[in-house]
Design an enzyme around this catalytic site. Structure first.
Site, PDB file in Angstrom:
ATOM      1  CB  SER A 220       9.681   6.337 -14.388  1.00 22.12           C
ATOM      2  OG  SER A 220       8.586   7.165 -14.612  1.00 22.12           O
ATOM      3  CB  SER A 221      10.806   9.835 -10.507  1.00 20.64           C
ATOM      4  OG  SER A 221       9.950   8.872 -10.083  1.00 20.64           O
TER       5      SER A 221
ATOM      6  CE  LYS B  61       5.433  26.983  -0.251  1.00 23.54           C
ATOM      7  NZ  LYS B  61       4.858  27.528  -1.494  1.00 23.54           N
TER       8      LYS B  61
ATOM      9  CG  ASP C 137       5.147  18.252 -26.601  1.00 24.79           C
ATOM     10  OD1 ASP C 137       5.460  17.790 -25.482  1.00 24.79           O
ATOM     11  OD2 ASP C 137       4.391  17.662 -27.385  1.00 24.79           O
TER      12      ASP C 137
ATOM     13  CE1 TYR D 195       8.200  19.380   3.615  1.00 21.81           C
ATOM     14  CE2 TYR D 195      10.392  18.478   3.872  1.00 21.81           C
ATOM     15  CZ  TYR D 195       9.259  19.029   4.425  1.00 21.81           C
ATOM     16  OH  TYR D 195       9.179  19.209   5.758  1.00 21.81           O
TER      17      TYR D 195
ATOM     18  CB  THR E  64       5.211  25.096   6.195  1.00 22.09           C
ATOM     19  OG1 THR E  64       6.392  24.367   5.867  1.00 22.09           O
ATOM     20  CG2 THR E  64       4.014  24.331   5.697  1.00 22.09           C
TER      21      THR E  64
ATOM     22  CG  HIS F 244      12.220  14.956   5.478  1.00 21.32           C
ATOM     23  ND1 HIS F 244      11.180  14.501   6.238  1.00 21.32           N
ATOM     24  CD2 HIS F 244      12.015  16.265   5.313  1.00 21.32           C
ATOM     25  CE1 HIS F 244      10.386  15.509   6.533  1.00 21.32           C
ATOM     26  NE2 HIS F 244      10.861  16.596   5.989  1.00 21.32           N
TER      27      HIS F 244
ATOM     28  CG  HIS G   6      12.507  14.620  11.248  1.00 24.95           C
ATOM     29  ND1 HIS G   6      12.376  15.851  10.677  1.00 24.95           N
ATOM     30  CD2 HIS G   6      11.936  13.758  10.379  1.00 24.95           C
ATOM     31  CE1 HIS G   6      11.737  15.734   9.521  1.00 24.95           C
ATOM     32  NE2 HIS G   6      11.466  14.485   9.327  1.00 24.95           N
ATOM     33  CG  HIS G   7      11.859  10.331   8.892  1.00 22.79           C
ATOM     34  ND1 HIS G   7      10.538  10.211   8.552  1.00 22.79           N
ATOM     35  CD2 HIS G   7      12.303  11.433   8.256  1.00 22.79           C
ATOM     36  CE1 HIS G   7      10.202  11.185   7.734  1.00 22.79           C
ATOM     37  NE2 HIS G   7      11.252  11.949   7.540  1.00 22.79           N
TER      38      HIS G   7
ATOM     39  CD  GLU H  24       9.314  10.327  -2.739  1.00 19.79           C
ATOM     40  OE1 GLU H  24      10.218  10.744  -3.498  1.00 19.79           O
ATOM     41  OE2 GLU H  24       8.222   9.912  -3.147  1.00 19.79           O
TER      42      GLU H  24
ATOM     43  CD1 TRP I 138       6.460   3.236   3.916  1.00 21.89           C
ATOM     44  CD2 TRP I 138       7.577   4.040   2.162  1.00 21.89           C
ATOM     45  NE1 TRP I 138       6.805   4.526   4.191  1.00 21.89           N
ATOM     46  CE2 TRP I 138       7.498   5.055   3.135  1.00 21.89           C
ATOM     47  CE3 TRP I 138       8.245   4.326   0.962  1.00 21.89           C
ATOM     48  CZ2 TRP I 138       8.051   6.313   2.967  1.00 21.89           C
ATOM     49  CZ3 TRP I 138       8.789   5.586   0.796  1.00 21.89           C
ATOM     50  CH2 TRP I 138       8.699   6.561   1.791  1.00 21.89           C
TER      51      TRP I 138
ATOM     52  CG  HIS J 259      -1.577   1.307   1.515  1.00 18.68           C
ATOM     53  ND1 HIS J 259      -2.638   1.790   0.784  1.00 18.68           N
ATOM     54  CD2 HIS J 259      -1.316   2.263   2.443  1.00 18.68           C
ATOM     55  CE1 HIS J 259      -3.005   2.967   1.256  1.00 18.68           C
ATOM     56  NE2 HIS J 259      -2.214   3.288   2.263  1.00 18.68           N
TER      57      HIS J 259
ATOM     58  NE  ARG K  90       3.997   3.110  10.512  1.00 20.76           N
ATOM     59  CZ  ARG K  90       4.882   3.735   9.712  1.00 20.76           C
ATOM     60  NH1 ARG K  90       5.873   4.442  10.233  1.00 20.76           N
ATOM     61  NH2 ARG K  90       4.766   3.653   8.412  1.00 20.76           N
TER      62      ARG K  90
ATOM     63  CB  SER L 152      -0.142  28.797  -5.235  1.00 17.01           C
ATOM     64  OG  SER L 152       0.401  28.376  -4.020  1.00 17.01           O
TER      65      SER L 152
END
Lengths: 526, 193
Positions: free
Chosen positions: A170-171, A332, A107, A258, A329, A254, A303-304, A256, A143, A78, A451, A269
């Site tokens: 791909s990314s 924003k 294009d 963002y 943040t 991390h 921090h993870h 990722e 994951w 998932h 979890r 926006s």
């Protein structure tokens, strides 16, 4: 060379070729954008069904429907599918559709590579999903793929690694294409500081992608060689260290997160000024805030992993650096609110999703701040509080922004207005059920429910049941989304070029639906 | 018409070359994090990493600090399911910083075939790792045990008097790894052919 081919085609065909070949060989940014969006919609449902398996099993304590190994495979798959298959491709799809139209380019800069970067995805996704049918089951180590547990994956292991490689490839290609398009293909007069914010946020996201996706590729390659080729990057017996994987993974991980939220900021926006009928408040501060968030994302990864046994100085550094992210943040969020302030607001479906985004994403941001407090994190770590936090930022954040974007630009893509009444139904069903789904998980986590377990202590039953009810309601509501899109593609009230009264920007100057080729002659931007 | 397009093509090519270079560099950086991380942990003494180089651990003018007494705990564990066992002969001892001591462990092969094992040390608290100096250690070498063989092994060590004052107890833990399971990877295995 690829540019030459498309321009050549552009002069000879105004209509796309028919049939399957159109989609297989297309180099048109609109076709590829559509393919990306359809792919991510399919993956959203695949990942969603996995989430429903998880929530069904958690309806009651004890083991009901699936065995724990399969449950763990579901949480793992998932996560991987939603991150790499649904959210990221959806934003790349939006980028493909919109960036050339927003900057007045005919294009993408590299149309053939564009085709390739999309067509890798279905194969990578199929490879990842095929692990469900393998000896030893699908990957079940989360994951995040932490060793040594992930090294116990059965035959699925190399498929997991190579599908991550392909998804990353791909990314990266998508990101290179987007950077080249934005830097080289802008219409005359479209200076960097005149670009729409969606384009800005994607430019910064694309840089993040090429900076960190290769690091993830390196990390999973090390896992591969540790398992099959006798290296010991993460194996203490050979002088390696499993905690090092966490450092490398989160150095990718991390930024990722963002990568998944900055384009959402861009979408919001664009939408809020349209429906507030006011220009965006603090445009340049938005650009600088995005850049600051991107920079800070590189120095907060640990921090993870506050609980791995870091020295006090490390805990403090990563705690303060993380809290610092709240500043840009916050800029924003205040800018969005200030844009709405005293605006002539109307609440069509895209605006509803955008307003919900601002509120609910901010809730996710606040729980993130709670998690950033290192001493408190020892209590929250790996609990359902974390699950609630990242679903608030990814579902009511990233996914709601994608919904908002689809409703906002759907008339431009199809030439028809979507059914506003059904769109509003979709919004209200989603926004209520998503809170029923995730809000109780805060309580569960604070009360101590961990979890990634198929079972839980009996006192957690009630809130788990509330959450499961919310999950099924949210999942089923998304069928309505598919129906609204289907109905809109098939027909509906004709959309004007501008579509929305307050819409500004180059994409609203071309007719709806947007012709197959737009801006063959660059527009003049004043 | 063709000229600006050719120019754009050239600009794209240049940019893509650069971006691909960045991608390749970041792929390399992922791997470079491995030694960087080790160096960082070694310098700061974080993560319980100990210096495996015996030459760096020779006592040179280290004085025994009899004013301070430390507790030392010895722990050892074999991998789950492996047919080897390891235990410290004395799990607890007291010592002064700077005092040279010997700790012995009993290593046993419980199976009827030879095994090759290696012990990997770890020190807690992490900050003490840099101050635990091993002069001689069985963990420096692979241990080859014949069928059912029992062997006593030793570590000769002292604790650097520079050990921060707040540390009163130091734990030295060994984890055994069965190198046979990793046969053909780290060691050539003579017993197998």
């Amino acid at each position: 060379m690829s540019t030459a081919t498309t321009t050549h085609e552009a002069h000879h065909h105004d209509e796309p070729p028919r049939g399957l070949k159109r989609w297989l060989f297309t180099t048109n940014h609109k076709d590829i954008g559509t393919l990306y969006l359809i792919f991510s919609l399919v993956m959203l449902f695949v990942g969603g069904i996995m989430a429903l398996v998880i929530r069904a099993e958690l309806w009651e304590p004890g083991i009901q429907y699936v065995d724990p190994q399969f449950f763990n495979a579901m949480t793992t798959m998932h996560g991987l599918i939603m991150v790499f298959g649904a959210i990221m491709p959806a934003f790349v799809g939006l980028a493909n559709w919109l960036i050339p139209m927003m900057i007045g380019a005919p294009d993408m800069a590299l149309p053939r590579m564009n085709n390739w970067s999309f067509w890798i995805l279905p194969f990578a996704g199929a490879m990842l999903l095929s692990t469900l049918f393998m000896e030893g089951g699908a990957p079940a180590a989360g994951w995040t793929m932490y060793p040594p547990l992930v090294l116990q994956t059965g035959e699925a292991f190399p498929f997991l690694i190579f599908s991550v490689h392909l998804l990353g490839l791909s990314s990266i290609m998508g990101a290179i294409n987007i950077i080249a398009t934005i830097l080289n293909m802008r219409a005359p007069g479209m200076t960097l500081m005149k670009m729409p914010l969606f384009v800005w946020t994607w430019l910064i996201t694309a840089y993040l992608l090429i900076a960190v996706m290769p690091v993830l590729a390196g990390a999973v390659t090390m896992l591969l060689t540790d398992k099959y080729f006798g290296t010991s990057f993460f194996d203490a017996a050979g002088g390696g260290d499993p905690v090092m994987f966490q450092h490398i993974f989160w150095f990718f991980g991390h930024p990722e997160v963002y990568i998944m939220i900055l384009p959402a900021f861009g979408v919001i926006s664009q939408i809020i000024p349209t429906f507030a009928r006011k220009p965006l408040f603090g445009y340049s501060s938005m650009v600088y805030a995005t850049a600051s968030i991107a920079f800070l994302s590189f120095i907060v990864w640990a921090h993870h992993m506050f609980t791995v046994g870091m020295p006090l100085a490390g805990e403090l550094f990563f705690m303060y650096a993380t809290m610092l992210i709240a500043v840009p943040t916050g800029v924003k969020v205040f800018n969005w609110v200030a844009t709405m302030w005293r605006g002539a607001m109307t609440f069509e479906t895209p605006m509803l999703f955008a307003v919900a985004f601002v509120i609910l994403f901010t809730i996710g941001g606040f729980s993130g701040l709670m998690l950033a407090i290192a001493p408190a994190d020892f209590q929250y770590h790996d609990s359902y509080f974390v699950v609630a936090h990242f679903h608030y930022v990814l579902v009511t954040g990233a996914l709601f922004a994608i919904f908002a974007a689809v409703y906002y630009w759907l008339p431009k893509w199809t030439g028809h207005m979507y059914d506003e009444r059904l769109g509003k139904w979709h919004f209200w069903l989603s926004v209520i059920s998503v809170n029923v789904l995730y809000f109780p998980q805060h309580f569960l986590g604070l009360a101590g429910m961990p979890r990634r377990y198929a079972d839980y202590a009996i006192q957690f039953t009630e809130w788990n049941q509330v959450s499961t009810i919310g999950a099924f309601a949210f999942g089923l509501s998304q069928l309505l989304f598919v129906y609204v899109i289907w109905k809109c593609v098939r027909g509906g009230q004709k959309a004007t070029a501008q579509v929305w009264e307050g819409a500004k920007g180059l994409e609203w100057t071309v007719p709806s639906p947007a012709p197959y080729h737009t801006f063959a002659e660059a527009p003049e931007v004043k | 018409m063709t000229d600006p397009r050719a120019q754009a093509r050239e600009a794209n090519r240049r940019l893509v070359r650069r971006l691909v270079l960045v991608t390749a560099a970041m792929f390399g950086f992922g791997f470079a994090l491995v030694p960087l991380y080790d160096v960082f942990c070694e310098i700061t003494g974080l993560n319980g990493k100990v210096d495996l180089d015996p030459a760096a651990a020779l006592p040179a003018g280290v004085r025994v600090d009899t004013a301070r007494t430390l507790r030392m705990e010895l722990v050892a564990q074999a991998p789950a399911g492996a047919a080897v066992s390891i235990r410290p002969l004395r799990p607890k001892l007291t010592l002064h910083p700077g005092e040279l001591r010997v700790a012995r462990f009993e290593l046993r092969n419980l199976a009827d075939r030879p095994v090759i094992v290696r012990a990997v040390p770890s020190v807690a608290p992490g900050l003490a790792a840099a101050h635990l100096r091993k002069v001689q250690c069985f963990c420096f070498d692979e241990q080859r045990l014949g069928p059912r063989e029992r062997r006593e092994v030793a570590v000769v060590f002292y604790i650097d008097p520079e050990l921060p004052a707040e540390v009163r107890t130091v734990s030295l833990s060994y984890t055994l790894f069965d190198l046979r399971q990793r046969a053909g990877r780290v060691v050539a295995d003579p017993g197998r052919g």
